[in-house]
Design an enzyme around this catalytic site. Structure first.
Site, PDB file in Angstrom:
ATOM      1  N   THR A 161     -56.940   7.158 -26.322  1.00 55.39           N
ATOM      2  CA  THR A 161     -55.695   7.913 -26.451  1.00 55.39           C
ATOM      3  C   THR A 161     -55.980   9.390 -26.601  1.00 55.39           C
ATOM      4  O   THR A 161     -57.052   9.772 -27.073  1.00 55.39           O
ATOM      5  CB  THR A 161     -54.872   7.444 -27.675  1.00 55.39           C
ATOM      6  OG1 THR A 161     -53.608   8.124 -27.679  1.00 55.39           O
ATOM      7  CG2 THR A 161     -55.577   7.756 -28.990  1.00 55.39           C
ATOM      8  N   LYS A 175     -51.070   9.037 -33.046  1.00 56.79           N
ATOM      9  CA  LYS A 175     -51.513   7.634 -32.986  1.00 56.79           C
ATOM     10  C   LYS A 175     -52.867   7.480 -33.677  1.00 56.79           C
ATOM     11  O   LYS A 175     -53.096   6.503 -34.395  1.00 56.79           O
ATOM     12  CB  LYS A 175     -51.659   7.183 -31.530  1.00 56.79           C
ATOM     13  CG  LYS A 175     -50.369   7.039 -30.747  1.00 56.79           C
ATOM     14  CD  LYS A 175     -50.704   6.551 -29.341  1.00 56.79           C
ATOM     15  CE  LYS A 175     -49.475   6.431 -28.458  1.00 56.79           C
ATOM     16  NZ  LYS A 175     -49.822   6.018 -27.084  1.00 56.79           N
ATOM     17  N   ASP A 228     -49.966   1.709 -25.828  1.00 53.23           N
ATOM     18  CA  ASP A 228     -48.851   2.294 -25.090  1.00 53.23           C
ATOM     19  C   ASP A 228     -47.583   1.917 -25.828  1.00 53.23           C
ATOM     20  O   ASP A 228     -47.417   0.769 -26.261  1.00 53.23           O
ATOM     21  CB  ASP A 228     -48.798   1.821 -23.631  1.00 53.23           C
ATOM     22  CG  ASP A 228     -47.997   2.803 -22.788  1.00 53.23           C
ATOM     23  OD1 ASP A 228     -48.512   3.910 -22.521  1.00 53.23           O
ATOM     24  OD2 ASP A 228     -46.844   2.498 -22.420  1.00 53.23           O
ATOM     25  N   GLY A 276     -43.605  12.555 -32.302  1.00 53.28           N
ATOM     26  CA  GLY A 276     -42.704  12.029 -31.274  1.00 53.28           C
ATOM     27  C   GLY A 276     -41.253  11.930 -31.746  1.00 53.28           C
ATOM     28  O   GLY A 276     -40.687  12.881 -32.296  1.00 53.28           O
ATOM     29  N   TYR A 277     -40.672  10.763 -31.536  1.00 53.70           N
ATOM     30  CA  TYR A 277     -39.251  10.551 -31.833  1.00 53.70           C
ATOM     31  C   TYR A 277     -38.990  10.219 -33.312  1.00 53.70           C
ATOM     32  O   TYR A 277     -37.856   9.893 -33.680  1.00 53.70           O
ATOM     33  CB  TYR A 277     -38.703   9.406 -30.961  1.00 53.70           C
ATOM     34  CG  TYR A 277     -38.717   9.698 -29.478  1.00 53.70           C
ATOM     35  CD1 TYR A 277     -37.654  10.344 -28.856  1.00 53.70           C
ATOM     36  CD2 TYR A 277     -39.801   9.332 -28.669  1.00 53.70           C
ATOM     37  CE1 TYR A 277     -37.665  10.611 -27.490  1.00 53.70           C
ATOM     38  CE2 TYR A 277     -39.826   9.601 -27.300  1.00 53.70           C
ATOM     39  CZ  TYR A 277     -38.756  10.230 -26.729  1.00 53.70           C
ATOM     40  OH  TYR A 277     -38.768  10.496 -25.365  1.00 53.70           O
ATOM     41  N   LYS A 299     -44.729   4.231 -43.241  1.00 51.47           N
ATOM     42  CA  LYS A 299     -44.381   3.991 -41.823  1.00 51.47           C
ATOM     43  C   LYS A 299     -45.248   2.850 -41.270  1.00 51.47           C
ATOM     44  O   LYS A 299     -44.739   1.931 -40.628  1.00 51.47           O
ATOM     45  CB  LYS A 299     -44.571   5.269 -40.987  1.00 51.47           C
ATOM     46  CG  LYS A 299     -44.186   5.065 -39.524  1.00 51.47           C
ATOM     47  CD  LYS A 299     -44.471   6.256 -38.627  1.00 51.47           C
ATOM     48  CE  LYS A 299     -44.346   5.850 -37.156  1.00 51.47           C
ATOM     49  NZ  LYS A 299     -44.823   6.864 -36.214  1.00 51.47           N
ATOM     50  N   HIS A 356     -43.810  -0.511 -35.456  1.00 46.60           N
ATOM     51  CA  HIS A 356     -44.300  -1.191 -34.250  1.00 46.60           C
ATOM     52  C   HIS A 356     -45.826  -1.114 -34.193  1.00 46.60           C
ATOM     53  O   HIS A 356     -46.507  -2.102 -33.973  1.00 46.60           O
ATOM     54  CB  HIS A 356     -43.659  -0.524 -33.022  1.00 46.60           C
ATOM     55  CG  HIS A 356     -43.704   0.982 -33.032  1.00 46.60           C
ATOM     56  ND1 HIS A 356     -43.385   1.728 -34.135  1.00 46.60           N
ATOM     57  CD2 HIS A 356     -44.076   1.888 -32.093  1.00 46.60           C
ATOM     58  CE1 HIS A 356     -43.534   3.014 -33.866  1.00 46.60           C
ATOM     59  NE2 HIS A 356     -43.961   3.134 -32.633  1.00 46.60           N
ATOM     60  N   ARG A 357     -46.371   0.089 -34.403  1.00 46.31           N
ATOM     61  CA  ARG A 357     -47.820   0.273 -34.287  1.00 46.31           C
ATOM     62  C   ARG A 357     -48.547  -0.441 -35.428  1.00 46.31           C
ATOM     63  O   ARG A 357     -49.570  -1.093 -35.207  1.00 46.31           O
ATOM     64  CB  ARG A 357     -48.147   1.774 -34.287  1.00 46.31           C
ATOM     65  CG  ARG A 357     -49.641   2.089 -34.136  1.00 46.31           C
ATOM     66  CD  ARG A 357     -49.886   3.516 -33.724  1.00 46.31           C
ATOM     67  NE  ARG A 357     -49.215   3.800 -32.453  1.00 46.31           N
ATOM     68  CZ  ARG A 357     -48.050   4.463 -32.350  1.00 46.31           C
ATOM     69  NH1 ARG A 357     -47.466   4.963 -33.415  1.00 46.31           N
ATOM     70  NH2 ARG A 357     -47.492   4.633 -31.179  1.00 46.31           N
TER      71      ARG A 357
HETATM   72  P1  ITT Z   1     -51.679   8.261 -24.908  1.00 41.98           P
HETATM   73  O1  ITT Z   1     -51.150   7.681 -23.628  1.00 41.98           O
HETATM   74  O2  ITT Z   1     -52.800   9.237 -24.689  1.00 41.98           O
HETATM   75  O3  ITT Z   1     -52.028   7.206 -25.908  1.00 41.98           O
HETATM   76  P2  ITT Z   1     -48.972   9.347 -25.202  1.00 41.98           P
HETATM   77  O4  ITT Z   1     -48.406  10.339 -26.152  1.00 41.98           O
HETATM   78  O5  ITT Z   1     -48.874   9.653 -23.719  1.00 41.98           O
HETATM   79  O6  ITT Z   1     -50.510   9.121 -25.625  1.00 41.98           O
HETATM   80  P3  ITT Z   1     -47.439   6.937 -24.702  1.00 41.98           P
HETATM   81  O7  ITT Z   1     -47.761   6.997 -23.251  1.00 41.98           O
HETATM   82  O8  ITT Z   1     -47.566   5.627 -25.404  1.00 41.98           O
HETATM   83  O9  ITT Z   1     -48.351   7.956 -25.535  1.00 41.98           O
HETATM   84  O10 ITT Z   1     -45.997   7.538 -24.880  1.00 41.98           O
HETATM   85  C1  ITT Z   1     -45.207   7.186 -25.938  1.00 41.98           C
HETATM   86  C2  ITT Z   1     -44.142   8.219 -26.199  1.00 41.98           C
HETATM   87  O11 ITT Z   1     -43.370   7.716 -27.281  1.00 41.98           O
HETATM   88  C3  ITT Z   1     -44.688   9.578 -26.649  1.00 41.98           C
HETATM   89  O12 ITT Z   1     -43.767  10.578 -26.284  1.00 41.98           O
HETATM   90  C4  ITT Z   1     -44.733   9.465 -28.153  1.00 41.98           C
HETATM   91  O13 ITT Z   1     -44.540  10.711 -28.775  1.00 41.98           O
HETATM   92  C5  ITT Z   1     -43.597   8.500 -28.446  1.00 41.98           C
HETATM   93  N1  ITT Z   1     -44.007   7.618 -29.532  1.00 41.98           N
HETATM   94  C6  ITT Z   1     -44.940   6.632 -29.496  1.00 41.98           C
HETATM   95  N2  ITT Z   1     -45.099   6.078 -30.699  1.00 41.98           N
HETATM   96  C7  ITT Z   1     -44.262   6.734 -31.532  1.00 41.98           C
HETATM   97  C8  ITT Z   1     -43.995   6.648 -32.905  1.00 41.98           C
HETATM   98  O14 ITT Z   1     -44.652   5.808 -33.688  1.00 41.98           O
HETATM   99  N3  ITT Z   1     -43.081   7.472 -33.411  1.00 41.98           N
HETATM  100  C9  ITT Z   1     -42.426   8.347 -32.641  1.00 41.98           C
HETATM  101  N4  ITT Z   1     -42.636   8.515 -31.339  1.00 41.98           N
HETATM  102  C10 ITT Z   1     -43.554   7.716 -30.775  1.00 41.98           C
END
Ligand code: ITT
Length: 191
Positions: A7, A12, A68, A149-150, A171, A176-177
């Site tokens: 990643t 994450k 993902d 993120g969100y 959290k 989910h994670r």
């Molecule tokens: P990698 O692919 O390098 O792991 P990424 O940021 O591109 O990193 P994803 O493709 O999984 O990750 O995209 C997930 C999106 O959802 C990304 O915009 C994150 O910020 C958001 N996201 C994922 N997990 C989240 C969480 O626990 N809380 C808030 N937003 C999350």
């Protein structure tokens, strides 16, 4: 055991290291010499998760796992879902993604949503996937500064705070994670 976490998302890494880092040694992509973007061209969370882990295994030959994730909003027919990272298109970043989501949610009564993670582990060439989900709702405004993120606009079911108002540990307990990582730990400790 050493595992590379495939990643480039610092949020994450922080969350997963809090759970996994106590029991396993986690390598970053930089540490294995991978400095390029990982491919993410599939149209499902499982597909992208597999693609990222496979890329690292096939090109670097190290045991690894990927994550993902996506936010599925009921009133938006599951969007942004697998496209969560690039929701705002060419100008996508955390801020613009949230602005667009709040705009698209204006006037919607049903604010229910689901966060989903699929972790793919590739160990000695064998693949395993672990899923985690958490139900919640999309808030009308941003709340809190923690997380990534969100997180500021997602309030998990049964709680009065957004993910961004919770500590990392709190959290992880319900996210989910956190759920997906605990399944991964359970599998790894049985090996
Ligand atoms: P990698 O692919 O390098 O792991 P990424 O940021 O591109 O990193 P994803 O493709 O999984 O990750 O995209 C997930 C999106 O959802 C990304 O915009 C994150 O910020 C958001 N996201 C994922 N997990 C989240 C969480 O626990 N809380 C808030 N937003 C999350």
């Amino acid at each position: 055991m050493t595992l590379c976490f495939a990643t480039n998302n610092k949020g994450k890494i922080l969350e997963i290291k809090t759970i996994l880092g106590k029991k396993f040694e986690i390598q970053s992509l930089q540490e294995i010499g991978c400095h390029e973007e990982l491919p993410e061209t599939k149209d499902t969370i499982e597909g992208n998760s597999l693609q990222k882990a496979e890329y690292v295994w096939e090109n670097y030959g190290v045991n690894c796992f990927s994550d993902d994730s996506g936010l599925e909003v009921s009133a938006l027919n599951g969007a942004p879902g697998v496209y969560s990272a690039m929701y705002a298109g060419p100008t996508c970043d955390t801020k613009n993604n949230i602005v667009l989501l709040l705009k698209n949610m204006e006037g919607k009564e049903d604010r229910s949503a689901l966060f989903r993670t699929c972790i793919t582990l590739i160990i000695n060439g064998e693949m395993h996937q672990f899923e985690g989900t958490v139900k919640g709702k999309i808030l009308k405004t941003r709340q809190g500064e923690k997380g990534f993120g969100y997180d500021p606009i997602f309030q998990p079911e049964g709680f009065d705070n957004s993910f961004a108002e919770m500590t990392l540990e709190d959290k992880n307990k319900i996210s989910h994670r956190g759920t997906a990582v605990r399944k991964l730990v359970e599998y790894l400790t049985k090996l």
